[in-house]
Scaffold this motif. Structure first.
Motif, PDB file in Angstrom:
ATOM      1  N   GLN A   1     -46.274 -11.177 -14.627  1.00 19.22           N
ATOM      2  CA  GLN A   1     -45.788  -9.819 -14.496  1.00 19.22           C
ATOM      3  C   GLN A   1     -46.044  -9.118 -15.898  1.00 19.22           C
ATOM      4  OE1 GLN A   1     -41.644  -9.663 -13.685  1.00 19.22           O
ATOM      5  NE2 GLN A   1     -41.298  -7.413 -13.781  1.00 19.22           N
ATOM      6  N   VAL A   2     -46.600  -7.742 -15.805  1.00 19.52           N
ATOM      7  CA  VAL A   2     -46.845  -6.905 -17.020  1.00 19.52           C
ATOM      8  C   VAL A   2     -45.500  -6.190 -17.479  1.00 19.52           C
ATOM      9  CG1 VAL A   2     -48.039  -4.945 -18.035  1.00 19.52           C
ATOM     10  CG2 VAL A   2     -49.248  -6.357 -16.107  1.00 19.52           C
ATOM     11  N   GLN A   3     -45.285  -6.396 -18.701  1.00 19.71           N
ATOM     12  CA  GLN A   3     -44.168  -5.961 -19.448  1.00 19.71           C
ATOM     13  C   GLN A   3     -44.651  -5.087 -20.708  1.00 19.71           C
ATOM     14  OE1 GLN A   3     -40.767  -8.561 -19.932  1.00 19.71           O
ATOM     15  NE2 GLN A   3     -39.488  -6.953 -18.729  1.00 19.71           N
ATOM     16  N   LEU A   4     -44.134  -3.944 -20.933  1.00 14.39           N
ATOM     17  CA  LEU A   4     -44.197  -3.342 -22.262  1.00 14.39           C
ATOM     18  C   LEU A   4     -42.758  -2.806 -22.898  1.00 14.39           C
ATOM     19  CD1 LEU A   4     -47.339  -1.098 -21.437  1.00 14.39           C
ATOM     20  CD2 LEU A   4     -47.305  -2.847 -23.293  1.00 14.39           C
ATOM     21  N   VAL A   5     -42.410  -3.514 -23.706  1.00 16.65           N
ATOM     22  CA  VAL A   5     -41.041  -3.066 -24.344  1.00 16.65           C
ATOM     23  C   VAL A   5     -41.042  -2.445 -25.739  1.00 16.65           C
ATOM     24  CG1 VAL A   5     -38.719  -4.301 -24.843  1.00 16.65           C
ATOM     25  CG2 VAL A   5     -40.247  -5.243 -22.936  1.00 16.65           C
ATOM     26  N   GLU A   6     -40.800  -1.242 -25.776  1.00 21.99           N
ATOM     27  CA  GLU A   6     -40.784  -0.459 -27.159  1.00 21.99           C
ATOM     28  C   GLU A   6     -39.511  -0.716 -27.722  1.00 21.99           C
ATOM     29  OE1 GLU A   6     -42.905   1.862 -23.729  1.00 21.99           O
ATOM     30  OE2 GLU A   6     -41.127   0.716 -23.896  1.00 21.99           O
ATOM     31  N   SER A   7     -39.324  -0.590 -29.015  1.00 19.26           N
ATOM     32  CA  SER A   7     -38.197  -0.456 -29.700  1.00 19.26           C
ATOM     33  C   SER A   7     -38.506   0.215 -30.917  1.00 19.26           C
ATOM     34  CB  SER A   7     -37.740  -2.055 -29.939  1.00 19.26           C
ATOM     35  OG  SER A   7     -38.716  -2.742 -30.803  1.00 19.26           O
ATOM     36  N   GLY A   8     -37.314   0.501 -32.042  1.00 12.87           N
ATOM     37  CA  GLY A   8     -37.349   0.935 -32.997  1.00 12.87           C
ATOM     38  C   GLY A   8     -37.202   2.660 -33.114  1.00 12.87           C
ATOM     39  N   GLY A   9     -36.714   3.030 -32.121  1.00 11.94           N
ATOM     40  CA  GLY A   9     -36.563   4.405 -32.024  1.00 11.94           C
ATOM     41  C   GLY A   9     -35.141   4.765 -32.814  1.00 11.94           C
ATOM     42  N   GLY A  10     -34.830   5.890 -32.794  1.00 13.34           N
ATOM     43  CA  GLY A  10     -33.480   6.266 -33.435  1.00 13.34           C
ATOM     44  C   GLY A  10     -33.212   7.754 -33.885  1.00 13.34           C
ATOM     45  N   LEU A  11     -32.287   7.963 -34.615  1.00 10.70           N
ATOM     46  CA  LEU A  11     -32.261   9.252 -35.003  1.00 10.70           C
ATOM     47  C   LEU A  11     -32.321   9.314 -36.546  1.00 10.70           C
ATOM     48  CD1 LEU A  11     -30.682  12.225 -34.935  1.00 10.70           C
ATOM     49  CD2 LEU A  11     -28.450  11.147 -35.393  1.00 10.70           C
ATOM     50  N   VAL A  12     -33.332  10.369 -36.913  1.00 12.20           N
ATOM     51  CA  VAL A  12     -33.569  10.582 -38.271  1.00 12.20           C
ATOM     52  C   VAL A  12     -33.622  11.917 -38.771  1.00 12.20           C
ATOM     53  CG1 VAL A  12     -36.168  10.369 -37.671  1.00 12.20           C
ATOM     54  CG2 VAL A  12     -35.442   9.549 -39.946  1.00 12.20           C
TER      55      VAL A  12
END
Length: 121
Positions: free
Chosen positions: A1-12
């Motif tokens: 199963q293909v997965q792409l998990v993004e992280s690291g975003g936020g308020l700056v």
């Protein structure tokens, strides 16, 4: 199963930096070009950056050239987007994708869940 998990975003704050990460699975990561797109509220999704399967080539939208850097670690099946000198207009949900050889067409039109980046003025 293909997965792409993004992280690291936020308020700056404007002028600040963020580093996005995207962990990929379900495909042989090192066989694929990778990219980042973004979608701001009320706007269409747009291309941000792309990198070749071995990291030797990279491409950027004019709006981020000189401020953003895409990179990858094939041993970790991860692609990164270093974002510096952020501007309020960079506010969007950021998505990573597998790309075909044109460095723009998304493989199987598969998108991860995205990560929100908000830049305050």
């Amino acid at each position: 199963q293909v997965q792409l998990v993004e992280s690291g975003g936020g308020l700056v704050q404007a002028g600040g930096s963020l580093r996005l990460s995207c962990a990929a699975s379900g495909r042989t990561f090192s066989n694929y070009n990778m990219g980042w797109f973004r979608q701001a509220p009320g706007k269409e999704r747009e291309f941000v950056a792309a990198i070749s399967w071995n990291g030797s080539k990279s491409y950027y939208a004019d709006s981020v050239k000189g401020r953003f850097t895409i990179s990858r670690d094939n041993a970790k099946n991860t692609v990164y987007l270093q974002m510096n000198s952020l501007k309020p207009e960079d506010t969007a949900v950021y998505y990573c994708v597998f790309l075909y050889g044109d460095y723009y067409t998304v493989v199987d039109d598969y998108w991860g869940q995205g990560t929100q980046v908000t830049v305050s003025s």
